[in-house]
Design a protein around this motif. Structure first.
Motif, short mmCIF file in Angstrom:
data_model
loop_
_atom_site.label_atom_id
_atom_site.label_comp_id
_atom_site.label_asym_id
_atom_site.label_seq_id
_atom_site.Cartn_x
_atom_site.Cartn_y
_atom_site.Cartn_z
N HIS A 1 -3.20 43.26 -8.77
CA HIS A 1 -3.44 43.64 -7.38
C HIS A 1 -4.22 44.95 -7.34
O HIS A 1 -3.76 45.96 -6.83
CB HIS A 1 -2.10 43.73 -6.64
CG HIS A 1 -1.39 42.42 -6.60
ND1 HIS A 1 -1.48 41.55 -5.54
CD2 HIS A 1 -0.64 41.78 -7.54
CE1 HIS A 1 -0.78 40.45 -5.80
NE2 HIS A 1 -0.26 40.56 -7.01
N ASP B 1 0.23 41.56 -13.39
CA ASP B 1 0.76 41.59 -12.01
C ASP B 1 1.03 43.04 -11.60
O ASP B 1 2.00 43.32 -10.89
CB ASP B 1 2.01 40.72 -11.87
CG ASP B 1 2.38 40.47 -10.40
OD1 ASP B 1 1.54 40.73 -9.52
OD2 ASP B 1 3.52 40.04 -10.15
N HIS C 1 -4.08 38.37 -13.31
CA HIS C 1 -3.20 38.57 -12.15
C HIS C 1 -2.99 40.07 -11.98
O HIS C 1 -2.21 40.68 -12.71
CB HIS C 1 -1.86 37.84 -12.39
CG HIS C 1 -0.91 37.90 -11.24
ND1 HIS C 1 0.21 37.11 -11.18
CD2 HIS C 1 -0.91 38.65 -10.10
CE1 HIS C 1 0.87 37.35 -10.05
NE2 HIS C 1 0.22 38.29 -9.39
N HIS D 1 -2.71 39.09 -2.47
CA HIS D 1 -1.85 38.05 -1.89
C HIS D 1 -2.58 37.28 -0.80
O HIS D 1 -3.04 37.89 0.18
CB HIS D 1 -0.58 38.67 -1.29
CG HIS D 1 0.40 39.14 -2.32
ND1 HIS D 1 1.10 38.27 -3.11
CD2 HIS D 1 0.80 40.38 -2.69
CE1 HIS D 1 1.90 38.96 -3.93
NE2 HIS D 1 1.73 40.24 -3.70
N HIS E 1 0.55 46.49 -9.53
CA HIS E 1 0.26 46.76 -8.12
C HIS E 1 -0.28 48.17 -7.88
O HIS E 1 -0.81 48.44 -6.81
CB HIS E 1 1.53 46.56 -7.28
CG HIS E 1 1.87 45.12 -7.03
ND1 HIS E 1 2.20 44.25 -8.03
CD2 HIS E 1 1.88 44.39 -5.88
CE1 HIS E 1 2.43 43.05 -7.50
NE2 HIS E 1 2.24 43.11 -6.22
N GLU F 1 -3.94 35.49 -5.23
CA GLU F 1 -2.63 34.93 -5.56
C GLU F 1 -2.20 34.14 -4.34
O GLU F 1 -1.72 34.71 -3.34
CB GLU F 1 -1.62 36.04 -5.89
CG GLU F 1 -0.25 35.49 -6.27
CD GLU F 1 0.76 36.58 -6.61
OE1 GLU F 1 0.47 37.77 -6.40
OE2 GLU F 1 1.85 36.22 -7.08
FE LIG Z 1 1.21 39.23 -7.89
#
Ligand SMILES: [Fe+2]
Length: 241
Positions: free
Chosen positions: A8, A191, A6, A43, A193, A80
């Motif tokens: 981005h 997760d 996970h 996303h 970013h 995601e």
């Molecule tokens: Fe995420």
């Protein structure tokens, strides 16, 4: 070699990496943390305009940049997927965002607010379409009944991913560790970013926090390696705990 399922890391596609330089900087963070494979999980949600057909080329472009930076990290496709948006995705579109392109597992983001019956219904509906779910960051969707909700999702064949950076400490850590001790946590991911703000693209501190639980200590090889490998390969996954 560790996995991050996970992240981005794709540049300029959602609220993640701002540009290619940022993406490569995230890859450097991951490399220093012992991560060898990252699933790029933009996303798939109504407030982000991700063109699914572009994902393979975007991942290939990032892999080329990472290679020329001298890194050995490999980026694989993924997404995601917001649970409320699943119905609008065709089977082909769902397939395009399976983790690792394995054709089986998607990273499912619960809708806003606490996990509820609708999330379980979505997992059932996806299962009927031969898609299995990794539930993304339930610690951000935890109501008073969160442990029961997770147990119901796991009983349906779902796996559970938590955010690595929240495990070593902070408000959510005791709850997350309690879930983990009950066998309700299977995947630890960043997760991340950006390399410029927020969480780093790393997983090792989160894995170390889980390894401190006597219930999970014997299973850390599965959590860090075998589980994520099987998810990316699109295999059946049966956690050993
Ligand atoms: Fe995420």
């Amino acid at each position: 070699m560790r996995y991050d399922l996970h992240c981005h890391i794709l540049p300029g596609i959602d609220d993640g990496a701002g540009d290619l330089e940022d993406s490569v900087a995230m890859a450097w963070q991951a490399d220093a943390d012992g991560v060898g494979v990252i699933a790029a999980t933009p996303h798939i949600r109504s407030d982000h305009d991700v063109v699914l057909d572009e994902l393979p080329a975007r991942v290939a472009e990032l892999n080329a940049a990472i290679l020329s930076a001298g890194l050995a990290i490999k980026i694989v496709t993924g997404g995601e997927v917001a649970a409320p948006d699943c119905d609008r995705l065709s089977d082909d579109e769902l397939h395009a965002v399976t983790l690792g392109g394995g054709g089986r597992w998607i990273l499912l983001e619960p809708g806003p607010g606490p996990m509820d019956d609708a999330l379980e219904a979505t997992v059932d509906a996806l299962h009927a379409r031969d898609v299995r779910c990794v539930i993304a960051h339930p610690e951000r969707h935890a109501g008073a009944d969160a442990a029961d909700r997770l147990a119901a999702l796991v009983a349906r064949g779902a796996l559970v991913q938590v955010t690595a950076g929240y495990l070593p400490g902070g408000d959510a850590a005791p709850t997350m560790l309690d879930w983990a001790a009950r066998g309700l946590v299977h995947v630890v991911s960043s997760d991340a970013h950006s390399a410029r703000f927020g969480r780093t693209a790393t997983v090792s501190e989160g894995l170390a926090a889980l390894a401190g639980l006597p219930e999970l200590a014997p299973h850390m090889d599965w959590i860090a390696h075998e589980g994520p490998r099987a998810i990316l390969a699109g295999e059946d996954v049966t956690p050993p705990f």
